[in-house]
Design a protein around this motif. Structure first.
Motif, PDB file in Angstrom:
ATOM      1  N   ALA A 184       0.858  -1.196   0.000  1.00 47.97           N
ATOM      2  CA  ALA A 184       0.000   0.000   0.000  1.00 47.97           C
ATOM      3  C   ALA A 184       0.890   1.240   0.000  1.00 47.97           C
ATOM      4  O   ALA A 184       0.933   1.984   0.981  1.00 47.97           O
ATOM      5  CB  ALA A 184      -0.933  -0.015   1.201  1.00 47.97           C
ATOM      6  N   PRO A 185       1.613   1.479  -1.076  1.00 43.84           N
ATOM      7  CA  PRO A 185       2.605   2.561  -1.101  1.00 43.84           C
ATOM      8  C   PRO A 185       2.024   3.954  -0.911  1.00 43.84           C
ATOM      9  O   PRO A 185       2.752   4.885  -0.561  1.00 43.84           O
ATOM     10  CB  PRO A 185       3.251   2.412  -2.488  1.00 43.84           C
ATOM     11  N   ASP A 186       0.701   4.115  -1.129  1.00 45.64           N
ATOM     12  CA  ASP A 186       0.087   5.428  -0.951  1.00 45.64           C
ATOM     13  C   ASP A 186      -0.254   5.716   0.506  1.00 45.64           C
ATOM     14  O   ASP A 186      -0.645   6.841   0.838  1.00 45.64           O
ATOM     15  CB  ASP A 186      -1.204   5.533  -1.783  1.00 45.64           C
ATOM     16  N   LYS A 187      -0.121   4.695   1.369  1.00 49.18           N
ATOM     17  CA  LYS A 187      -0.501   4.857   2.770  1.00 49.18           C
ATOM     18  C   LYS A 187       0.740   4.935   3.650  1.00 49.18           C
ATOM     19  O   LYS A 187       1.794   4.388   3.320  1.00 49.18           O
ATOM     20  CB  LYS A 187      -1.419   3.724   3.207  1.00 49.18           C
ATOM     21  N   SER A 188       0.592   5.582   4.793  1.00 45.77           N
ATOM     22  CA  SER A 188       1.722   5.830   5.689  1.00 45.77           C
ATOM     23  C   SER A 188       1.400   5.333   7.091  1.00 45.77           C
ATOM     24  O   SER A 188       0.391   5.750   7.675  1.00 45.77           O
ATOM     25  CB  SER A 188       2.041   7.335   5.723  1.00 45.77           C
ATOM     26  N   ALA A 189       2.249   4.455   7.617  1.00 44.06           N
ATOM     27  CA  ALA A 189       2.042   3.944   8.972  1.00 44.06           C
ATOM     28  C   ALA A 189       2.049   5.066  10.011  1.00 44.06           C
ATOM     29  O   ALA A 189       1.190   5.078  10.912  1.00 44.06           O
ATOM     30  CB  ALA A 189       3.096   2.888   9.308  1.00 44.06           C
ATOM     31  N   PRO A 190       2.975   6.048   9.937  1.00 40.81           N
ATOM     32  CA  PRO A 190       2.940   7.144  10.910  1.00 40.81           C
ATOM     33  C   PRO A 190       1.644   7.953  10.856  1.00 40.81           C
ATOM     34  O   PRO A 190       1.116   8.364  11.902  1.00 40.81           O
ATOM     35  CB  PRO A 190       4.147   8.004  10.517  1.00 40.81           C
ATOM     36  N   ARG A 191       1.104   8.187   9.651  1.00 36.93           N
ATOM     37  CA  ARG A 191      -0.152   8.938   9.545  1.00 36.93           C
ATOM     38  C   ARG A 191      -1.313   8.137  10.116  1.00 36.93           C
ATOM     39  O   ARG A 191      -2.195   8.687  10.782  1.00 36.93           O
ATOM     40  CB  ARG A 191      -0.434   9.311   8.086  1.00 36.93           C
ATOM     41  N   ILE A 192      -1.311   6.830   9.858  1.00 31.32           N
ATOM     42  CA  ILE A 192      -2.379   5.983  10.405  1.00 31.32           C
ATOM     43  C   ILE A 192      -2.336   5.995  11.925  1.00 31.32           C
ATOM     44  O   ILE A 192      -3.358   6.197  12.594  1.00 31.32           O
ATOM     45  CB  ILE A 192      -2.236   4.537   9.868  1.00 31.32           C
ATOM     46  N   GLU A 193      -1.162   5.800  12.498  1.00 36.73           N
ATOM     47  CA  GLU A 193      -1.040   5.780  13.956  1.00 36.73           C
ATOM     48  C   GLU A 193      -1.300   7.161  14.554  1.00 36.73           C
ATOM     49  O   GLU A 193      -1.847   7.270  15.656  1.00 36.73           O
ATOM     50  CB  GLU A 193       0.333   5.258  14.352  1.00 36.73           C
ATOM     51  N   GLY A 194      -0.924   8.218  13.827  1.00 36.96           N
ATOM     52  CA  GLY A 194      -1.217   9.561  14.313  1.00 36.96           C
ATOM     53  C   GLY A 194      -2.709   9.815  14.396  1.00 36.96           C
ATOM     54  O   GLY A 194      -3.196  10.418  15.373  1.00 36.96           O
ATOM     55  N   ALA A 195      -3.467   9.332  13.385  1.00 40.71           N
ATOM     56  CA  ALA A 195      -4.922   9.495  13.408  1.00 40.71           C
ATOM     57  C   ALA A 195      -5.542   8.683  14.536  1.00 40.71           C
ATOM     58  O   ALA A 195      -6.483   9.136  15.207  1.00 40.71           O
ATOM     59  CB  ALA A 195      -5.504   9.067  12.062  1.00 40.71           C
ATOM     60  N   MET A 196      -5.026   7.481  14.777  1.00 41.99           N
ATOM     61  CA  MET A 196      -5.546   6.649  15.865  1.00 41.99           C
ATOM     62  C   MET A 196      -5.259   7.289  17.221  1.00 41.99           C
ATOM     63  O   MET A 196      -6.108   7.270  18.123  1.00 41.99           O
ATOM     64  CB  MET A 196      -4.938   5.246  15.783  1.00 41.99           C
ATOM     65  N   ALA A 197      -4.080   7.866  17.369  1.00 40.23           N
ATOM     66  CA  ALA A 197      -3.735   8.539  18.618  1.00 40.23           C
ATOM     67  C   ALA A 197      -4.636   9.751  18.842  1.00 40.23           C
ATOM     68  O   ALA A 197      -5.103  10.002  19.971  1.00 40.23           O
ATOM     69  CB  ALA A 197      -2.268   8.963  18.606  1.00 40.23           C
ATOM     70  N   GLY A 198      -4.896  10.516  17.779  1.00 42.54           N
ATOM     71  CA  GLY A 198      -5.780  11.666  17.902  1.00 42.54           C
ATOM     72  C   GLY A 198      -7.184  11.260  18.297  1.00 42.54           C
ATOM     73  O   GLY A 198      -7.831  11.924  19.122  1.00 42.54           O
ATOM     74  N   MET A 199      -7.674  10.148  17.726  1.00 42.88           N
ATOM     75  CA  MET A 199      -9.008   9.665  18.074  1.00 42.88           C
ATOM     76  C   MET A 199      -9.055   9.200  19.525  1.00 42.88           C
ATOM     77  O   MET A 199     -10.012   9.480  20.255  1.00 42.88           O
ATOM     78  CB  MET A 199      -9.396   8.522  17.133  1.00 42.88           C
ATOM     79  N   LYS A 200      -8.007   8.500  19.962  1.00 41.75           N
ATOM     80  CA  LYS A 200      -7.953   8.056  21.356  1.00 41.75           C
ATOM     81  C   LYS A 200      -8.017   9.245  22.308  1.00 41.75           C
ATOM     82  O   LYS A 200      -8.780   9.252  23.282  1.00 41.75           O
ATOM     83  CB  LYS A 200      -6.667   7.269  21.597  1.00 41.75           C
ATOM     84  N   ASN A 201      -7.224  10.284  22.028  1.00 39.79           N
ATOM     85  CA  ASN A 201      -7.202  11.456  22.900  1.00 39.79           C
ATOM     86  C   ASN A 201      -8.552  12.155  22.925  1.00 39.79           C
ATOM     87  O   ASN A 201      -9.008  12.620  23.983  1.00 39.79           O
ATOM     88  CB  ASN A 201      -6.107  12.426  22.445  1.00 39.79           C
ATOM     89  N   ALA A 202      -9.206  12.246  21.768  1.00 41.27           N
ATOM     90  CA  ALA A 202     -10.516  12.892  21.709  1.00 41.27           C
ATOM     91  C   ALA A 202     -11.553  12.105  22.507  1.00 41.27           C
ATOM     92  O   ALA A 202     -12.403  12.689  23.191  1.00 41.27           O
ATOM     93  CB  ALA A 202     -10.959  13.039  20.256  1.00 41.27           C
ATOM     94  N   ILE A 203     -11.485  10.780  22.420  1.00 45.31           N
ATOM     95  CA  ILE A 203     -12.422   9.940  23.179  1.00 45.31           C
ATOM     96  C   ILE A 203     -12.220  10.135  24.684  1.00 45.31           C
ATOM     97  O   ILE A 203     -13.180  10.297  25.449  1.00 45.31           O
ATOM     98  CB  ILE A 203     -12.247   8.456  22.789  1.00 45.31           C
ATOM     99  N   ILE A 204     -10.957  10.144  25.107  1.00 41.93           N
ATOM    100  CA  ILE A 204     -10.651  10.326  26.533  1.00 41.93           C
ATOM    101  C   ILE A 204     -11.073  11.709  27.009  1.00 41.93           C
ATOM    102  O   ILE A 204     -11.713  11.860  28.066  1.00 41.93           O
ATOM    103  CB  ILE A 204      -9.145  10.108  26.782  1.00 41.93           C
ATOM    104  N   ASP A 205     -10.741  12.743  26.228  1.00 43.45           N
ATOM    105  CA  ASP A 205     -11.073  14.116  26.627  1.00 43.45           C
ATOM    106  C   ASP A 205     -12.576  14.318  26.733  1.00 43.45           C
ATOM    107  O   ASP A 205     -13.065  14.957  27.681  1.00 43.45           O
ATOM    108  CB  ASP A 205     -10.491  15.108  25.613  1.00 43.45           C
ATOM    109  N   THR A 206     -13.315  13.777  25.772  1.00 42.48           N
ATOM    110  CA  THR A 206     -14.760  13.963  25.781  1.00 42.48           C
ATOM    111  C   THR A 206     -15.409  13.183  26.917  1.00 42.48           C
ATOM    112  O   THR A 206     -16.358  13.659  27.548  1.00 42.48           O
ATOM    113  CB  THR A 206     -15.364  13.532  24.435  1.00 42.48           C
ATOM    114  N   ALA A 207     -14.896  11.977  27.190  1.00 38.40           N
ATOM    115  CA  ALA A 207     -15.428  11.193  28.306  1.00 38.40           C
ATOM    116  C   ALA A 207     -15.202  11.914  29.626  1.00 38.40           C
ATOM    117  O   ALA A 207     -16.068  11.930  30.509  1.00 38.40           O
ATOM    118  CB  ALA A 207     -14.780   9.812  28.332  1.00 38.40           C
TER     119      ALA A 207
END
Length: 415
Positions: A184-207
């Motif tokens: 999947a040369p168009d995809k980036s592991a750091p970008r994927i993990e960065g998006a997952m980290a951002g979602m985790k933080n948003a879930i925690i902050d909102t909770a």
């Protein structure tokens, strides 16, 4: 792109969505429209895509893609840019109308929406968010909504998805960074993990905000999940188990889904010619269960794999494989062993262990008592001691695997 009516689009885009395994509704809060406000609920029912919650509830979802057109060229994806398939695309309003129509006919209770990438990641994410926003705000829809988000999109757009969806998912696609770069040369592991980290933080902050302010918005209350393709690259079961454990720990995921690679028409030459055994996918789900509910450490699960290949055995489940490899830990005394060891007894599930711990506070347990708690006492018997049973010599038998693993029982979880 050819012009199709809505029915033809549905045929194409529902079929294209079948390759996404991460369609589930576990963890969603129950909502109802019995108060006369809004449309839909997350109660049980019949429908198109059946997902099962941990308590056994069957949730029916309309599972479709917004479009199967894509500007990316991932080798393993049937919808990749270079693939020769019929292309179709819904408008956001068409998806909204379909979801409401299917719900009102009692076909579904909610929506699972994913998409190929059209024009740009931001444009596609805007369309996905618009579907959920319109359902929630314009139509008062209270059914379940699961959105597949795009890690390359603007973080604010990904965050908006969490405001309208019950669950969001961001696929890591492949177990290893090397595999992702190759297939999947168009995809980036750091970008994927960065998006997952951002979602985790948003879930925690909102909770946290929800605890202090009743007016705080809901945000992805059923959490986030991901999916890995199994068998498209050289990753071993040990690699996959280690990766899944890291994802659970680092990003607080609710689920990691495993999807056995399936050969596709006009496949890329870098892909395997055959799909891996479906039993391999099943064994990985069992391993995942061991880590999530049976308190196994990742290295304990990997210990059940063949050290030469890193692969789990296909003929027996990983819990039994671990027990056979570490026979010195058994037999476990049902009336005295700690919970940790009882959870490692082949044939005893979490509910059975809880029942044993509760019952032995009041009386000594016999083999018949244990038999009432399991589907296969033959599987349990070699690994336990009770007041009236001691498996003299059984734990050392060379044929113990065949005694404890009757072929007819191999598709069960661990019971």
């Amino acid at each position: 792109m050819a012009q199709f009516d809505v029915r033809q689009k549905l045929e194409i885009l529902a079929d294209a969505a079948k390759y996404d395994a991460s369609c589930a509704s576990s963890g969603a809060p129950r909502r109802t429209s019995r108060d006369g406000k809004g449309i839909g609920s997350t109660g049980p029912g019949m429908g198109i895509c059946h997902a099962y919650a941990p308590d056994g509830r069957c949730i029916s979802l309309l599972k479709i893609l917004l479009t199967n057109s894509c500007i990316f060229d991932c080798h393993y994806c049937i919808n990749r840019k270079s693939s020769n398939v019929r292309r179709a695309r819904f408008t956001a309003q068409e998806v909204v109308e379909l979801t409401l129509a299917f719900y009102k006919r009692n076909y579904v209770e909610g929506l699972f929406l994913s998409s190929g990438i059209i024009k740009s990641s931001d444009y596609t994410m805007e369309q996905i968010v618009e579907v959920a926003r319109s359902l929630r705000q314009n139509h008062g829809f209270r059914g379940y909504v699961h959105l597949k988000t795009i890690p390359d999109a603007d973080p604010d757009l990904v965050r908006q998805a969490g405001l309208y969806a019950d669950r969001v998912s961001i696929n890591v696609e492949l177990p290893t960074i090397a595999g992702l770069a190759r297939l999947a040369p168009d995809k980036s592991a750091p970008r994927i993990e960065g998006a997952m980290a951002g979602m985790k933080n948003a879930i925690i902050d909102t909770a946290d905000a929800k605890k202090r302010y009743k007016s705080a918005p809901r945000f992805a209350p059923a959490g986030q999940s991901t999916q890995m393709i199994v068998g498209a690259d050289a990753a071993t079961d040990g690699d996959i188990i280690a990766r899944a454990s890291g994802l659970y720990g680092q990003f607080g995921l609710r689920r990691v889904y495993y999807s056995a690679f399936s050969p596709i028409p006009d496949a890329s030459s870098v892909l395997p010619l055959q799909r891996p055994p479906l039993m391999r996918e099943h064994r990985l789900y069992q391993s995942d269960w061991l880590m999530r509910f049976y308190d196994y450490r990742p290295d304990e699960v990997v210990a059940a794999a063949d050290p030469a290949t890193g692969m789990l055995p296909l003929d027996i489940d990983p819990k039994l494989a671990w027990a056979l490899k570490f026979r010195e830990r058994f037999p476990a005394d049902i009336n005295r062993a700690p919970r940790e060891l009882l959870l490692r007894v082949p044939g005893l599930g979490t509910k059975a262990v809880a029942a044993v711990l509760a019952a032995r506070r009041w009386r000594r347990l016999r083999l018949d008592d244990v038999a009432r708690l399991t589907q296969s006492i033959a599987k349990v018997r070699p690994f336990i001691v009770t007041d009236d049973w001691r498996p003299t010599g059984m734990i050392d038998r060379l044929d113990l695997k065949s005694v404890a693993a009757p072929k007819a029982k191999q598709l069960e979880l661990f019971g």
